[in-house]
Design a protein around this motif. Structure first.
Motif, short mmCIF file in Angstrom:
data_model
loop_
_atom_site.label_atom_id
_atom_site.label_comp_id
_atom_site.label_asym_id
_atom_site.label_seq_id
_atom_site.Cartn_x
_atom_site.Cartn_y
_atom_site.Cartn_z
N VAL A 32 0.84 -1.20 0.00
CA VAL A 32 0.00 0.00 0.00
C VAL A 32 0.87 1.25 0.00
CG1 VAL A 32 -1.67 1.35 1.34
CG2 VAL A 32 -1.97 -1.13 1.09
N GLU A 33 1.90 1.26 0.83
CA GLU A 33 2.77 2.43 0.91
C GLU A 33 3.50 2.67 -0.41
OE1 GLU A 33 6.58 4.13 3.42
OE2 GLU A 33 5.42 2.47 4.25
N ALA A 34 4.04 1.61 -0.99
CA ALA A 34 4.78 1.74 -2.26
C ALA A 34 3.85 2.15 -3.40
CB ALA A 34 5.48 0.44 -2.58
N ALA A 35 2.70 1.49 -3.50
CA ALA A 35 1.79 1.78 -4.61
C ALA A 35 1.15 3.16 -4.47
CB ALA A 35 0.72 0.70 -4.69
N SER A 36 0.77 3.53 -3.26
CA SER A 36 0.11 4.83 -3.08
C SER A 36 1.07 5.98 -3.38
CB SER A 36 -0.48 4.96 -1.68
OG SER A 36 0.52 4.87 -0.69
N THR A 37 2.31 5.82 -2.98
CA THR A 37 3.30 6.86 -3.27
C THR A 37 3.50 6.99 -4.78
OG1 THR A 37 4.43 6.41 -1.19
CG2 THR A 37 5.68 7.59 -2.86
N SER A 38 3.62 5.87 -5.45
CA SER A 38 3.81 5.89 -6.91
C SER A 38 2.61 6.49 -7.61
CB SER A 38 4.06 4.48 -7.44
OG SER A 38 5.23 3.95 -6.90
N LEU A 39 1.41 6.11 -7.19
CA LEU A 39 0.21 6.66 -7.81
C LEU A 39 0.08 8.17 -7.57
CD1 LEU A 39 -2.41 3.87 -7.07
CD2 LEU A 39 -1.65 4.64 -9.32
N ALA A 40 0.36 8.59 -6.34
CA ALA A 40 0.24 10.01 -6.03
C ALA A 40 1.22 10.85 -6.85
CB ALA A 40 0.48 10.24 -4.54
N VAL A 41 2.44 10.34 -7.02
CA VAL A 41 3.44 11.08 -7.80
C VAL A 41 3.05 11.13 -9.27
CG1 VAL A 41 5.83 10.94 -8.61
CG2 VAL A 41 5.32 10.66 -6.20
N SER A 42 2.34 10.09 -9.73
CA SER A 42 1.99 10.03 -11.15
C SER A 42 0.73 10.83 -11.49
CB SER A 42 1.78 8.58 -11.58
OG SER A 42 0.56 8.07 -11.08
N LEU A 43 0.08 11.41 -10.50
CA LEU A 43 -1.13 12.19 -10.78
C LEU A 43 -0.81 13.31 -11.75
CD1 LEU A 43 -3.01 12.70 -7.41
CD2 LEU A 43 -4.00 11.86 -9.52
N PRO A 44 -1.55 13.38 -12.85
CA PRO A 44 -1.36 14.51 -13.76
C PRO A 44 -2.00 15.76 -13.16
CG PRO A 44 -3.13 13.12 -14.55
CD PRO A 44 -2.54 12.44 -13.33
N GLU A 45 -1.79 16.89 -13.80
CA GLU A 45 -2.45 18.12 -13.35
C GLU A 45 -3.95 17.89 -13.37
OE1 GLU A 45 -1.31 21.22 -12.34
OE2 GLU A 45 0.60 20.19 -12.19
N PRO A 46 -4.68 18.42 -12.37
CA PRO A 46 -6.13 18.25 -12.38
C PRO A 46 -6.75 18.92 -13.60
CG PRO A 46 -5.41 19.44 -10.42
CD PRO A 46 -4.21 19.16 -11.23
N PRO A 47 -7.84 18.36 -14.11
CA PRO A 47 -8.50 18.96 -15.27
C PRO A 47 -8.99 20.37 -14.94
CG PRO A 47 -9.41 16.79 -14.76
CD PRO A 47 -8.47 17.14 -13.67
N PRO A 48 -9.05 21.23 -15.94
CA PRO A 48 -9.56 22.58 -15.71
C PRO A 48 -10.95 22.54 -15.10
CG PRO A 48 -8.70 22.35 -17.95
CD PRO A 48 -8.70 20.99 -17.33
N GLY A 49 -11.18 23.42 -14.14
CA GLY A 49 -12.48 23.50 -13.49
C GLY A 49 -12.63 22.61 -12.27
N THR A 50 -11.60 21.83 -11.94
CA THR A 50 -11.68 20.96 -10.77
C THR A 50 -11.73 21.80 -9.49
OG1 THR A 50 -10.44 19.23 -11.91
CG2 THR A 50 -10.54 19.09 -9.52
N PHE A 51 -10.95 22.84 -9.45
CA PHE A 51 -10.92 23.73 -8.30
C PHE A 51 -11.40 25.11 -8.72
CE2 PHE A 51 -7.45 20.64 -7.67
CZ PHE A 51 -7.91 20.04 -6.50
N SER A 52 -11.96 25.86 -7.78
CA SER A 52 -12.44 27.20 -8.08
C SER A 52 -11.26 28.12 -8.42
CB SER A 52 -13.24 27.76 -6.91
OG SER A 52 -12.41 27.90 -5.78
N ASP A 53 -11.56 29.20 -9.12
CA ASP A 53 -10.50 30.12 -9.55
C ASP A 53 -9.80 30.80 -8.37
OD1 ASP A 53 -10.96 29.53 -12.19
OD2 ASP A 53 -12.37 31.20 -12.48
N ASP A 54 -10.50 30.95 -7.24
CA ASP A 54 -9.89 31.63 -6.10
C ASP A 54 -9.15 30.66 -5.18
OD1 ASP A 54 -12.14 30.36 -5.15
OD2 ASP A 54 -12.78 32.01 -3.86
N CYS A 55 -9.04 29.40 -5.57
CA CYS A 55 -8.33 28.40 -4.78
C CYS A 55 -6.82 28.65 -4.89
CB CYS A 55 -8.66 27.00 -5.26
SG CYS A 55 -7.78 25.70 -4.38
N ASP A 56 -6.16 28.81 -3.75
CA ASP A 56 -4.72 29.03 -3.72
C ASP A 56 -4.07 27.81 -3.08
OD1 ASP A 56 -2.12 29.91 -3.57
OD2 ASP A 56 -2.51 31.45 -2.07
N PRO A 57 -3.44 26.94 -3.87
CA PRO A 57 -2.86 25.72 -3.29
C PRO A 57 -1.74 26.00 -2.31
CG PRO A 57 -2.20 25.95 -5.59
CD PRO A 57 -3.20 27.04 -5.29
#
Length: 67
Positions: A32-57
């Motif tokens: 779980v630790e190995a796979a979750s880390t690999s999956l999290a790192v491989s996440l592409p940029e979120p699609p446009p509109g996923t977060f509101s425009d005023d969201c500051d990461p």
């Protein structure tokens, strides 16, 4: 659905399934630790509109629970 949107959705789904697996009795937590880390790192940029425009990461706490 755009290719990046599909990749993002698939990766998030896999992370969710992995989280469910981790809660099962007898789950291989090293896997779980190995796979979750690999999956999290491989996440592409979120699609446009996923977060509101005023969201500051960078504007939130560094870790959940930090104020």
């Amino acid at each position: 659905m755009c290719p990046n949107c599909e990749d993002f959705a698939r990766t998030v789904l896999l992370l969710g399934q992995l989280a469910l697996y981790a809660d099962m009795a007898g789950a291989d937590l090293d896997f779980v630790e190995a796979a979750s880390t690999s999956l999290a790192v491989s996440l592409p940029e979120p699609p446009p509109g996923t977060f509101s425009d005023d969201c500051d990461p960078d504007g939130g706490p560094a870790y959940p629970g930090d104020i």
